[in-house]
Design a protein around this motif. Structure first.
Motif, short mmCIF file in Angstrom:
data_model
loop_
_atom_site.label_atom_id
_atom_site.label_comp_id
_atom_site.label_asym_id
_atom_site.label_seq_id
_atom_site.Cartn_x
_atom_site.Cartn_y
_atom_site.Cartn_z
N LEU A 106 48.32 28.60 5.87
CA LEU A 106 47.64 27.87 5.49
C LEU A 106 46.25 28.06 5.11
O LEU A 106 46.33 27.93 3.54
N GLU A 153 38.42 22.67 5.18
CA GLU A 153 40.15 23.36 4.10
C GLU A 153 39.14 22.74 2.84
O GLU A 153 38.91 23.40 1.87
N GLU A 172 49.89 24.18 10.37
CA GLU A 172 48.35 24.00 10.53
C GLU A 172 47.37 23.80 11.63
O GLU A 172 46.19 24.35 12.09
N ALA A 183 54.13 26.68 3.11
CA ALA A 183 53.10 25.39 3.48
C ALA A 183 52.60 26.00 2.13
O ALA A 183 51.83 26.77 2.11
#
Ligand SMILES: Cc1ncc(COP(=O)(O)O)c(C=O)c1O
Length: 488
Positions: free
Chosen positions: A79, A408, A383, A5
């Motif tokens: 992430l 985010e 995620e 990612a």
């Protein structure tokens, strides 16, 4: 193939070209037409006071505000890169709160996820102004629709049952073998019917047909926006219409009156609660009216974001509302925004809004792409672990479909803020029950989290919270550093 990612901090904030942000009202627009703007501001405040003088579902508009502080971990992959979060549950707010200068990045979270255990925060806000209209108009039944895991349908089912109303929910697709999350709640509280996708595609027709069926020969059917419009011509104060409520109490002996709520309550009537929230947050002991803020919210239909933008606009606040686009293109969101504003203007007869909008070419929400765009409803690798990290470090649960996207962006913008940008505020819209539906649908992603935070196993006693002097960085940068490669 295993895909890595792209980390949050390497992601570029793809700002779509937009019209002057709301905050620019405080600069160019205000300097050229200052008298006009203060007149409009007065007009707007007066309008909001009048608009909000009504009965509400929520006893008060209060919500909890937490502050999320960012720091760096020695290690960290996944992430969120090497960012560690901690939560201050009693942040200092109000007058005299210095904006962040040379401090660790942080952002505020408006905890609307805590408003109700089963009703999402933004659904509770949308229904806030809507349900009293139901009572005022002696409605007996509510018809609405949504996807198989619709938070909106569940919110309608629960809220109606709490008021002794019957709800009828049309959910798209086939009934799952095991109900969970929102479809379980919808079924426990309301009357659910699963509708084949081909029929569901013609929503308006489907809703009208079902409402007619519920109303029977002697009943009647009404759409919610029509109720809102009537409320402006008939409602004189915030007091309930007792005669009509008495009639509603005896609904069984009366013909049924059925009200239809659009999918996601994406109507002008759904905006009222959001405007009430903005007015609440703009009080001096909270964010006040003078600060420049960046408000971040995840957008499905975009109604929540538009409601926040409208509230800020009407109250003359320098708040820039950013909606993270999850379900449509920028053109789709702009169209929806225009439509909602036009309906709102029509229902409330607030024509001054045109003057204010003129300087902004019609746009009140700053629509931005998610860092990893995808087909709506899809979850990406890493995620669920990111949600787990946030939950363990802050006690706040976000979900991969909606609120992780806002988190985010708030994380990214808060780093701009630390360099002198505006304070960042994320509206946590809820969505907790969505996790259960996702666990059913994305089994493999949830297998990965069952043994804990795999990502941090290798810390080997370094201490999860241990801070370092490393700048906040993402996994690609980390890997490149470890491999001695230069960042591209
Ligand atoms: C948690 C959460 N956030 C945001 C949204 C989207 O809100 P809106 O449709 O007003 O953009 C939803 C919609 O279901 C939701 O469940």
């Amino acid at each position: 193939m295993v895909s890595i990612a792209v980390p949050l901090l390497n992601m570029k904030l793809h700002r779509l070209p937009r019209h002057p942000p709301l905050s620019s009202l405080g600069n160019d627009f205000r300097s050229t037409t200052s008298q006009g703007v203060s007149e409009l501001k007065l007009c707007g405040e007066e309008f909001v006071t009048k608009l909000l003088d009504r009965r509400w579902t929520l006893l008060n508009p209060n919500t909890t505000i937490h502050q999320i502080k960012l720091s760096t971990m020695l290690h960290g992959n996944g992430l969120l890169g090497n960012i560690s979060f901690s939560s201050d549950t009693h942040p200092s707010l109000g007058h005299g709160t210095a904006d962040n200068c040379n401090q660790d990045p942080s952002f505020y979270v408006v905890r609307d996820d805590l408003l109700h255990p089963l009703v999402n925060g933004n659904k509770a806000r949308k229904l806030d102004g809507l349900l009293p209209l139901v009572e005022d108009h002696s409605v007996t039944d509510v018809v609405s629709c949504g996807g198989c895991q619709s938070a909106h349908a569940a919110a309608v089912a629960v809220s109606c049952a709490e008021r002794g109303l019957k709800s009828h929910l049309l959910l798209r697709g086939e009934r799952p073998e095991i109900l969970t999350g929102y479809n379980l709640i919808s079924t426990l509280y309301g009357n659910v019917k699963y509708v084949p996708r081909s029929l569901y595609a013609k929503r308006e027709e489907m809703l009208t047909r079902h409402a007619d069926l519920v109303a029977g020969n002697s009943g009647s059917v009404v759409w919610f926006n029509d109720l809102l419009e009537t409320s402006f011509t008939t409602q004189t104060s915030g007091k309930p219409n007792l005669v009509q409520i008495d009639a509603h109490m005896n609904a069984d002996s009366h013909p049924r009156k059925v009200a239809i709520i659009n999918e996601g309550a994406a109507d002008a009537v759904g905006l009222l609660g959001m405007i009430r929230l903005v007015q609440y947050l703009s009080q001096n002991h909270l964010f006040g009216k003078e600060r420049t803020l960046k408000i971040v919210v995840d957008a499905g239909t975009g109604t929540t974001a538009v409601g926040l933008g409208l509230g800020a606009l009407c109250l003359g606040l320098s708040w820039e509302v950013t909606g993270v686009m999850l379900a449509d293109t920028v053109d789709g969101y702009r169209k929806k925004e225009k439509c909602l504003i036009s309906d709102f203007k029509h229902c409330t007869a607030f024509h001054h809004i045109d003057h204010v909008l003129k300087g902004m070419d019609g746009g009140i929400v700053h629509w931005v792409e998610r860092d990893h765009p995808r087909k709506f409803g899809n979850v990406k690798k890493g995620e669920v672990e990111a949600c787990q990290q946030i939950a363990q470090q802050t006690g706040i649960l976000v979900d991969p479909i909606y609120t992780l996207a806002a988190w985010e962006l708030a994380t990214l913008l808060s780093q701009e803020e630390a360099k002198g940008g505006a304070k960042v505020v994320m509206l946590h819209t809820g969505g907790t029950l969505g996790m259960f539906g996702l666990a059913q649908r994305y089994k493999s992603y949830f297998h990965a989290v069952k043994d804990g935070l795999l990502n941090f196993d290798y810390l080997d006693g370094v201490g999860f919270e241990q801070k370092t002097n490393l700048p906040l960085l993402g996994i690609c940068e980390l890997i490149h550093r470890q491999l001695g490669l230069k960042m591209g």
